[in-house]
Design a protein around this motif. Structure first.
Motif, PDB file in Angstrom:
ATOM      1  N   GLN A  39       0.850  -1.191   0.000  1.00 18.86           N
ATOM      2  CA  GLN A  39       0.000   0.000   0.000  1.00 18.86           C
ATOM      3  C   GLN A  39       0.887   1.242   0.000  1.00 18.86           C
ATOM      4  OE1 GLN A  39      -3.893   1.331   2.419  1.00 18.86           O
ATOM      5  NE2 GLN A  39      -2.187   0.890   3.776  1.00 18.86           N
ATOM      6  N   ASP A  77      -5.737   6.036 -11.393  1.00 21.62           N
ATOM      7  CA  ASP A  77      -6.349   4.779 -11.836  1.00 21.62           C
ATOM      8  C   ASP A  77      -6.287   4.641 -13.355  1.00 21.62           C
ATOM      9  OD1 ASP A  77      -6.896   4.119  -9.231  1.00 21.62           O
ATOM     10  OD2 ASP A  77      -9.030   4.617  -9.326  1.00 21.62           O
ATOM     11  N   ASP A 105      -1.278  -3.134  -3.978  1.00 20.38           N
ATOM     12  CA  ASP A 105      -2.707  -3.432  -4.083  1.00 20.38           C
ATOM     13  C   ASP A 105      -3.566  -2.177  -4.045  1.00 20.38           C
ATOM     14  OD1 ASP A 105      -2.175  -6.162  -4.121  1.00 20.38           O
ATOM     15  OD2 ASP A 105      -2.301  -6.333  -1.937  1.00 20.38           O
ATOM     16  N   THR A 106      -3.063  -1.144  -3.371  1.00 21.31           N
ATOM     17  CA  THR A 106      -3.925   0.017  -3.153  1.00 21.31           C
ATOM     18  C   THR A 106      -3.100   1.282  -2.977  1.00 21.31           C
ATOM     19  OG1 THR A 106      -5.743   0.861  -1.775  1.00 21.31           O
ATOM     20  CG2 THR A 106      -3.988  -0.322  -0.643  1.00 21.31           C
TER      21      THR A 106
END
Length: 254
Positions: free
Chosen positions: A59, A73, A113-114
């Motif tokens: 993260q 994104d 992941d994030t």
């Protein structure tokens, strides 16, 4: 070149950083590493990319508003839609094109992941609060609270400017500045900090190229040196400025 040309053309790379085993070992006891940089330096992107890979970060938390999430994104899918982001984000160098590409690449690769967006202070509709003399310290508190609210079941790297990662409170313009890092450590005494230091070079900020002071105490090569069991200096041999637009020269690099 346009911003699209620049972000399309830059590719983050892994670099050799002797001493990186020290923070690797320290992260076995803490999943939270706070990283402090001087914004607007190209080399920051490769250091971030390498830290994420070597420390198995899952993260990333960045000193930006959630309003840039759509841009990141889309960038992770190779789409660079600059209508989705305030151009001042890059001009102020809080987020450089190179670091944006690095984060997008790490998402695309599935290495992280994030991404968490921890600077929500300026999203406040209360303009009086933003203009209040205490607002810089309120911002530090907001950053700290947002970081402390992260799910650190994920191994987490928090990217911020060095003003937010001062290890001790300091006096600035007659006001006691207590950084986000200091506030975090009141709650998370195990929080690690990696502080970027640069031997020489320049940085970009607000349309200016800023000369960094030459430091003979900084290594000629990339290197991690511990200051304590929780604090590490990452030595950078030379700093090159990020995106430039009719730059002027200045020596005010804070």
């Amino acid at each position: 070149m346009t911003n699209t040309d620049i972000i399309s053309g830059c590719t983050p790379k892994l670099i050799a950083i002797p001493g990186i085993a020290r923070p690797q070992q320290a992260m076995r006891a803490s999943n939270l590493l706070v990283y402090g940089e001087i914004h607007g330096i190209r080399e920051n992107a490769d250091v971030i990319y390498t830290l994420v890979h070597e420390l198995r970060i899952k993260q990333i938390a960045i000193e930006n508003s959630p309003s840039i999430k759509d841009f990141i994104d889309l960038a992770s899918r190779g789409i660079y839609d600059f209508s989705r982001i305030d151009p001042d984000t890059f001009d102020l160098s809080i987020l450089s094109l190179e670091v944006a590409k690095t984060i997008a690449t790490l998402l695309k690769e599935g290495v992280i992941d994030t991404v968490a967006y921890i600077d929500t202070f300026f999203d406040s509709p209360d303009r009086l609060a933003l203009d209040h003399p205490d607002s810089p310290q309120t911002r530090e508190q907001v950053l700290a609270e947002n970081i402390l609210g992260l799910d650190t079941a994920y191994r987490t790297l928090c990217l911020m400017g060095q003003w937010h990662t001062q290890p001790e409170p300091i006096q600035s313009d007659g006001i006691l500045h207590t950084s986000a890092l200091c506030r975090i450590r009141r709650v998370r005494q195990d929080a690690l900090c990696a502080h970027m230091i640069y031997r020489a070079g320049r940085a970009y900020n607000c349309g200016h190229v800023l000369d960094l002071p030459e430091r003979s105490d900084v290594s000629h090569r990339y290197e991690v040196r511990p200051r304590s069991s929780l604090d590490f200096d990452i030595h950078v041999p030379y700093a090159r400025p990020t995106v430039l637009d009719e730059p002027n020269t200045s020596t005010d690099y804070r």
